[in-house]
Design an enzyme around this catalytic site. Sequence first.
Site, mmCIF file in Angstrom:
data_model
loop_
_atom_site.group_PDB
_atom_site.id
_atom_site.type_symbol
_atom_site.label_atom_id
_atom_site.label_comp_id
_atom_site.label_asym_id
_atom_site.label_seq_id
_atom_site.Cartn_x
_atom_site.Cartn_y
_atom_site.Cartn_z
ATOM 1 N N GLU A 202 -33.089 67.169 -34.786
ATOM 2 C CA GLU A 202 -34.025 67.304 -35.894
ATOM 3 C C GLU A 202 -34.367 65.985 -36.594
ATOM 4 O OE1 GLU A 202 -35.725 69.847 -36.841
ATOM 5 O OE2 GLU A 202 -34.792 71.476 -35.713
ATOM 6 N N SER B 199 -10.191 121.938 -57.786
ATOM 7 C CA SER B 199 -8.863 121.965 -58.401
ATOM 8 C C SER B 199 -8.390 120.599 -58.887
ATOM 9 C CB SER B 199 -7.843 122.525 -57.408
ATOM 10 O OG SER B 199 -8.115 123.880 -57.129
#
Length: 687
Positions: free
Chosen positions: A95, A366
């Site tokens: 790059e 419950s």
Amino acid sequence: MQRLTRSGGKKPRKRKWLFIKCILSAGLLGMCAMGIMLLYLFQSELPLADSDRNSQLLDQNGNSIAVFSSGERNRISVTLDEISPWLIQATLAVEDRQFYDHIGFDIKGMTRALLVNLKEMDKVQGASTLTQQLARNLYLSHERTWSRKVKEAMYTAQLEMKYSKDEILQMYLNEIYYGGGAYGIEAAAQMYFGKSAKDLNLAESAILAGVPKGPTYYSPYNHMKNAKDRQLTVLSALVATGKITQSQADEAYAEMLSFKSQKQRTTADQAPYFRDYVRGVVIHELGFDEELLEHGGLRIYSTLDMDAEKAAEVAVTSELNGSEGLEAALVSIDPRNGHIKALVGGVNYTQSQYNHVFATTRQPGSSFKPIMYLSALSSGKMTSVSKFSSQPTLFHYDENRKTYSPKNFGDKYLGEIDMRRAIAASDNIYAVNTIMTVGAEQVIELGRKMGITSPMEAVPSLALGTSPVSPFEMASAFAVISNQGKKITPVAVLKITDDKGHVLYEAPSPKAEQVVDPAAAYVLTHLMESVFDTGGTGNRVSASIKRPVAGKTGTTSTDAWLVGYTPELSTAVWVGYDKGKILGTAESHKAAPIFAKYTEKALEKVPPKIFPIPDGVVSLYIDPTSGLLATADCPDKQLEVFIKGTEPKEVCAEHGKGKGESVQPLPVKEKPESHSWWSDLKRWWMD
């Protein structure tokens, strides 16, 4: 009138000097303008950038676990020394080979590119440096206009003036797009290879360094041939710059790479359900602007324990793996300070972002009963040895204008039982008898104090958990029981700082409100431990839990629960379908093993602790048949605890000659902090 003639020679000389002065003046003015421009750029602030201004979510240890961003970006920031040198060298080689030598602009490269483009009469070659690419990615769109080019040059110059080369390179490697939603090399390394950026080898580095030029075109997931061709280009660049030999390049190119399956790829953010919850807290409860959260560079310090969070995620996925459509929720709170330690809102965040932890449409069944039993114990109207007959019963309420006829699961009735047996077996008849004795309004009042905010209907069926609540509410309420009756409001955010470290918010110190008598909370805890004993509804997972734990299961036709706690964690687990599909038998048993797996893993580094015994608790041997003080003649003796003043005073007269003396109560003392033999110790103690 006298005239100047050409032969005089004065006018040409004046023009020549005037031209020179103009040139010098223009040059001087240009230099001054350039100097002013550079000074302006140096003093000016760079604009906000999404990448480095996204606010971060941190866990209890200060580690970043997620970012807040409006985009679906997979991003993990790392430092330069946490990136493989191979990747760094490969990126520079392909790059920007002159990165450490230029001032942000590669003049030679730009000239070369210009000549090539003029020759081809087209833009066939570019010469953007890493700094230019970074400026473009951080601050600009990718439109091709002169104004954008000017801004790019300005921002490039500013980056070079304000940051070192290493800092620019680090920002670039954390910002650049690698395809598949991965921004930055760490996210890319995790996505493609399932490893950290620091562990990338030469072959893997060459693949990834080649992707940014065309994240779709060079993606190994999309076009493997293109990716390999680009890898060869990168390796050749490394050879040309002398970073590797041709032999190393050939070996790397020939290496068989193991890519992570695309199905395995997930968002880089950890604890996404918790992140979304914190977002809501920060914006709606703490009043922070959403734009500031998105782009203000805030650091949100949270209570999340990533070890506990991972344990919760593993427990949920391991139990529900292969159960199509079955959902779950788990939330765990430290009852001692209210810190939310783990929060899993569903089975798969990428498929559904709905957070079931806060769903208020689920009946707790419950698992709600302990709140009612705590109300009964606190009122003094009942004790652990209070008895009711477990048999089909028609209850009359609302001044005898209405009736209610509950049933036990499987139509199993146990005859006359006490509260311990009723809790362990989850007996519905005993529960409704209890709420009829205490009063539904009193149960609702206590539920409100403990953290239940959802509407509760004052009817007998409330005892069986028919009023919907959220898992978050249940974990909050049970945390009160674990914390000896003290309520501490749950908290997720401890501190918020801006990008400069200034504190913008700090959570106040936790305030404990005593909403239940400590002795009543302990008595209920002692009773709820029996849920995991033989005959209890949680017994099937008792072997997996190696520490004292109390809890309660809950099952409806569409919902399965286990809500329980240790001294360190109060945890609610829910399992069910989003569309209310009926649960099968196997599915209705999923909540308990999730709870057990999570609790043991989350606390594996914490020594087992007993529940602390507060003042005001009396421990006595009871004859389980009569519920009275046991004598030496009683064949069975059960150790039971009572709120002082509510314990039985009469001595059992049903055994022997009926004149035996009461067995002396055991002194209340701390038990050894171990549990590999906890159940055996309890049985030995009660013998």
